[in-house]
Design an enzyme around this catalytic site. Sequence first.
Site, PDB file in Angstrom:
ATOM      1  N   GLY A 136      68.979 -69.731 -20.399  1.00  0.00           N
ATOM      2  CA  GLY A 136      68.453 -70.479 -19.660  1.00  0.00           C
ATOM      3  C   GLY A 136      67.563 -71.152 -21.339  1.00  0.00           C
ATOM      4  O   GLY A 136      67.640 -72.266 -21.891  1.00  0.00           O
ATOM      5  N   ARG A 137      67.266 -69.911 -22.790  1.00  0.00           N
ATOM      6  CA  ARG A 137      66.986 -70.421 -23.964  1.00  0.00           C
ATOM      7  C   ARG A 137      67.803 -70.835 -25.148  1.00  0.00           C
ATOM      8  O   ARG A 137      67.795 -71.266 -26.229  1.00  0.00           O
ATOM      9  CB  ARG A 137      65.827 -69.199 -24.748  1.00  0.00           C
ATOM     10  CG  ARG A 137      67.163 -67.948 -24.617  1.00  0.00           C
ATOM     11  CD  ARG A 137      66.245 -66.792 -24.996  1.00  0.00           C
ATOM     12  NE  ARG A 137      67.277 -65.506 -24.988  1.00  0.00           N
ATOM     13  CZ  ARG A 137      67.341 -64.763 -23.692  1.00  0.00           C
ATOM     14  NH1 ARG A 137      66.988 -64.636 -22.543  1.00  0.00           N
ATOM     15  NH2 ARG A 137      67.799 -63.542 -23.421  1.00  0.00           N
ATOM     16  N   LYS A 179      56.311 -61.046 -13.114  1.00  0.00           N
ATOM     17  CA  LYS A 179      56.961 -61.921 -11.664  1.00  0.00           C
ATOM     18  C   LYS A 179      56.037 -61.160 -10.531  1.00  0.00           C
ATOM     19  O   LYS A 179      55.902 -61.889 -10.017  1.00  0.00           O
ATOM     20  CB  LYS A 179      58.382 -62.289 -12.453  1.00  0.00           C
ATOM     21  CG  LYS A 179      58.648 -63.083 -13.376  1.00  0.00           C
ATOM     22  CD  LYS A 179      60.268 -64.176 -13.024  1.00  0.00           C
ATOM     23  CE  LYS A 179      60.765 -64.565 -13.719  1.00  0.00           C
ATOM     24  NZ  LYS A 179      62.372 -64.792 -13.611  1.00  0.00           N
ATOM     25  N   GLU A 202      63.178 -63.614 -26.737  1.00  0.00           N
ATOM     26  CA  GLU A 202      63.285 -63.227 -25.396  1.00  0.00           C
ATOM     27  C   GLU A 202      64.965 -62.687 -25.686  1.00  0.00           C
ATOM     28  O   GLU A 202      65.467 -62.102 -24.395  1.00  0.00           O
ATOM     29  CB  GLU A 202      63.362 -63.939 -24.728  1.00  0.00           C
ATOM     30  CG  GLU A 202      64.218 -63.861 -23.194  1.00  0.00           C
ATOM     31  CD  GLU A 202      63.302 -65.158 -22.024  1.00  0.00           C
ATOM     32  OE1 GLU A 202      62.837 -65.350 -21.706  1.00  0.00           O
ATOM     33  OE2 GLU A 202      64.388 -66.534 -21.972  1.00  0.00           O
ATOM     34  N   HIS A 216      45.845 -73.100 -44.587  1.00  0.00           N
ATOM     35  CA  HIS A 216      44.530 -73.312 -44.586  1.00  0.00           C
ATOM     36  C   HIS A 216      44.354 -72.799 -43.157  1.00  0.00           C
ATOM     37  O   HIS A 216      42.932 -72.041 -43.304  1.00  0.00           O
ATOM     38  CB  HIS A 216      44.155 -74.636 -44.708  1.00  0.00           C
ATOM     39  CG  HIS A 216      43.723 -75.867 -45.810  1.00  0.00           C
ATOM     40  ND1 HIS A 216      43.058 -75.477 -46.770  1.00  0.00           N
ATOM     41  CD2 HIS A 216      45.011 -76.478 -46.249  1.00  0.00           C
ATOM     42  CE1 HIS A 216      44.259 -76.353 -47.593  1.00  0.00           C
ATOM     43  NE2 HIS A 216      45.281 -76.574 -47.019  1.00  0.00           N
ATOM     44  N   GLU A 218      56.533 -71.089 -11.280  1.00  0.00           N
ATOM     45  CA  GLU A 218      55.841 -71.692 -12.019  1.00  0.00           C
ATOM     46  C   GLU A 218      56.297 -73.836 -11.718  1.00  0.00           C
ATOM     47  O   GLU A 218      55.505 -74.357 -10.851  1.00  0.00           O
ATOM     48  CB  GLU A 218      55.913 -72.060 -13.469  1.00  0.00           C
ATOM     49  CG  GLU A 218      55.139 -70.487 -14.129  1.00  0.00           C
ATOM     50  CD  GLU A 218      56.215 -69.120 -13.792  1.00  0.00           C
ATOM     51  OE1 GLU A 218      56.880 -69.400 -13.252  1.00  0.00           O
ATOM     52  OE2 GLU A 218      55.386 -68.528 -14.429  1.00  0.00           O
ATOM     53  N   LYS A 249      66.528 -73.610 -14.347  1.00  0.00           N
ATOM     54  CA  LYS A 249      68.813 -73.564 -13.751  1.00  0.00           C
ATOM     55  C   LYS A 249      68.184 -72.082 -13.053  1.00  0.00           C
ATOM     56  O   LYS A 249      69.656 -72.623 -11.951  1.00  0.00           O
ATOM     57  CB  LYS A 249      68.616 -71.562 -15.727  1.00  0.00           C
ATOM     58  CG  LYS A 249      69.757 -71.026 -14.846  1.00  0.00           C
ATOM     59  CD  LYS A 249      70.242 -70.194 -16.190  1.00  0.00           C
ATOM     60  CE  LYS A 249      70.644 -69.873 -16.262  1.00  0.00           C
ATOM     61  NZ  LYS A 249      71.918 -68.291 -17.092  1.00  0.00           N
TER      62      LYS A 249
END
Length: 553
Positions: free
Chosen positions: A276-277, A517, A362, A393, A220, A214
Amino acid sequence: MSDSPSGSPELTRRPEWTALEDHRTDALPQPDLRELFAADPGRAERYVVHVGDLRIDYSKHLVTDETLALLQELATATDVFGLRDAMFRGEKINVTENRAVLHTALRAPRDAVIEVDGENVVPGVHAVLDKMAAFADRVRSGEWTGHTGKRIRNVVNIGIGGSDLGPAMAYEALRPFTARELTFRFVSNVDGSDLHEATRDLDPSETLFIVASKTFTTIETITNATSARSWLLNGLEGDEKAVARHFVALSTNAEKVAEFGIDVDNMFEFWDWVGGRYSYDSAIGLSLMIAIGPDRFREMLDGFRIVDEHFRNAPAEANAPLLMGLLGIWYGNFHGAQSHAVLPYSHYLSKFTAYLQQLDMESNGKSVDRDGRPVQWQTGPVVWGTPGTNGQHAYYQLIHQGTKLIPADLIGFARPVAELSDELKAQHDLLMANLFAQGQALAFGNTAEEVRAEGVPEEQVPHRTFRGNHPTTTILATELTPSVLGQLVALYEHKVFVQGAVWNIDSFDQWGVELGKVLAKRVEPALTEGADVPGLDPSTAALVAAYRNHREV
Ligand code: F6P
């Protein structure tokens, strides 16, 4: 919780809140699901809501009609629907960033009118969708070729957070609908191993990189995209012209895209009013659209829209996102539950819970209200889970017999995917038998009397007793289609919205990721150059020194 002088007191002082506290205390010990079902033969049918293709059963919750009515009064008092309408109208409800919150415009029909700052955003949404569709068709047909003229066979999405989790989750979810002749990979981690593993067996001349960001400043993503560019150029004799055929960008930031060296003609735009999400149904979904094709992608958008319309129009008592949000508040704020498990009984939904972690945590991982005052109540839960039956399990033991209250969503489908062999299709009943069995065992348990009646020796009875009363929502659909996936995602988007509205927090900013960050940038020179970084605390300074020593060995 007590109010602090600087804290935000309104919510817990509201009569609707204290009425719920009283209701909870009056009902101690908490309502027993066996008794609730025994007292109300219609409960299993009555506590079900239908939305699109989803059948949402909330009968196995520790609630009565009175609880639900009180929760709805809280929603009314906190004006959840008022904020909902403001969101749909394009008002700037993301107060800390002064932005509209309009992911719902991404799936609005072509003729809708939704204005931000006086401009109708819908034509722009459809222009980008059309551009994506044209590009996706060209890649899928082989018309879009790489620099050497070979057709594209591999698509690598580079992005992180909302620019990764959504497309990666949806690609897995819709695998049976994907172009199987194409390979799709998703690279997010700044750990170079991620890009290495994603590209080590690929031919650069057949590989398209989609750089999804965005902001186009996320360290990253830019680092991985830069390394991917080197990988490509190394494989294509360093010809810079290759970049235009092998890199496209998904972003709101044309300037940064151009700075990186990607032709802005190959950029697919979205807007600052898409969080973003909340973005995988925007241009961020390009990799998914290439995988499933534009028609399936539009079916998915239609699915989102079904739930948007439901959230907008359904009355409170039959409004699924409202109910799910309020049930979460009932457990988180009135029963001390700290977490919420999402347990899909579908291998294809293996990344669904990880996707929801960002969506929910978030959004609602906040501790100040919309005016910046510390909240005096619990906010978003820890969201976790993996597909059934694997979790059974591993950690279901703790849900059944541990000391914590963990509300859970069980998600399943009536039909297995069409392409399975008959033998594998037959396994589907066993899979779903597990879902239903877990819902039953969690709700109704196995009493000490029942255990004794099974002939279990007395000393083992406490160990083999299940107290039950663990609340679950069961979401059933016929099959996992693109539309159903859109419906599921929109359901959770709006559930998160409801909770944020009641808690009076800004669900659409994410300042909590910023400090890490900034510090990472500050610490990096200490690792790379041994630089003396001012302001490192003694523990971190010692860790950095140890890291450098280990690295030299
Ligand atoms: O984690 C913080 C965050 O800003 C997320 O909200 C976002 O999805 C992610 O980083 C990636 O951001 P971008 O798409 O700008 O690279």
